[in-house]
Design a protein around this motif. Structure first.
Motif: not given
Length: 340
Positions: A177, A262, A130-132, A124-125, A127-128, A180-182
């Motif tokens: 978290k 997601n 902003e979460l790292r 997940t990190l 691919d995203n 990730t799809n808000k």
């Protein structure tokens, strides 16, 4: 047809098995697709509708080669076999091995589970971005890493289970978290099981059940007793050993659930809430999930121990076969499944 660890898996639903001399023959629409000498076969697992010829069943009985019939959805249906003394000895060995090596097996299983959870989070990190740098996620990664070390310091199965409970609580604290799809209609707060109290928990419980039933069916095909486990305590009506092996592959279930959410494959309309507060998938929701789960099982993966590509749906069968070989003393260690 696939051959792994001397077990033949019939994956094509329209395949028909028959006998030709000393050979097992697989036919589709009357055309021979493959033939294998019986001397190379220890077990046959059929996911097909058409079954096999009486002559083949008789031959397999005479050679004590079990034929297992599994529905294409993974439910154990029946087994054709000869004398059962082999399975009796295997089950005695199973009990003795689990008594002697239960702690080590539990340690390896939970260490594999924590490692697989870390891999799921890392994906997940990846691919995203902003979460790292998320502090909560980084903390959970560290807790899981420490958990791997702690289980091998534990002196009892109960102590390992306690460590697992703490790691699971931390892991699920950041599970939302990973969705990730808000635009997803609902949030995950905490893991609730009996009953699930929100749609995410309902999805997790439903797919965990599918996976556990598939592992129980796989254990049946290799002659292990799915009710005698090494980690989960014995309980009437519970497939304790299936629950043990599912711990290693929970990451696949969780990744699958995250993907469903997601991609918005399931939504609010696919669930219903009972008066008790329990939330369950409705009929349309179950149909969607089952369809996607079957697709997932047909996708391929490289097995980390065999170094071969297999359909994901065969993973429970490979792990059960490896465990049976360990119980029989054919391999020195049972290789828990590790996500790569």
């Amino acid at each position: 047809m696939r051959k792994l660890l001397n077990t033949v898996y019939i994956l094509q639903e329209q395949a028909y098995l028959t006998l030709d001399g000393e050979n097992l023959v697989c036919k589709i629409d009357g055309e021979t697709k493959l033939r294998i000498p019986f001397e190379n076969v220890e077990n046959i697992v059929c996911f097909n509708y058409l079954g096999c010829s009486p002559a083949l069943m008789g031959k397999c009985v005479s050679k004590t080669i079990p034929i297992n019939f599994i529905s294409p959805q993974g439910k154990f249906l029946a087994k054709v076999c000869g004398e059962t003394k082999g399975n009796v000895f295997l089950r005695v060995q199973q009990i003795d091995k689990f008594r002697a090596e239960g702690l080590l097996l539990t340690q390896n299983t939970m260490a594999a589970k924590f490692s697989n959870c870390r891999q799921l989070i890392r994906r997940t990190l990846h691919d995203n971005a902003e979460l790292r740098e998320d502090e909560d996620i980084q903390k959970v990664l560290e807790v899981l890493k420490e958990g791997i070390d702690k289980v091998y310091e534990a002196k009892s199965i109960e102590e390992v289970v306690g460590i697992e409970g703490l790691c699971a609580k931390n892991y699920f604290s950041i599970f939302n978290k990973l969705i990730t799809n808000k635009k997803v209609d609902f949030e995950f707060q905490l893991r609730t099981k009996h009953p699930p109290l929100d749609p995410v928990n309902a999805l997790l419980s439903f797919v965990y059940t599918l996976a556990t039933n598939e592992v129980a069916a796989a254990l049946e095909t290799v002659g292990l007793d799915s009710y005698i486990g090494y980690c989960h305590t014995l309980r009437s009506g519970r497939s304790s050993l299936a629950c043990d092996l599912v711990e290693e592959i929970r990451c696949i279930v969780e990744r699958f659930v995250i993907t469903l959410l997601n991609l918005k494959i399931v939504g609010e309309k696919d669930f219903e809430q009972k008066i008790s507060g329990a939330v369950w998938l409705n009929e349309d929701g179950r149909r969607k999930v089952l369809s996607k789960w079957q697709e997932k099982k047909r996708s391929t993966m490289t097995h980390p121990y065999l170094k071969q590509k297999i359909p994901r749906g065969l993973l429970p069968y490979v792990q059960s076969n490896l465990l049976a070989k360990y119980v029989r003393g054919e391999i020195s260690t049972y290789p828990s499944f590790l996500l790569k």
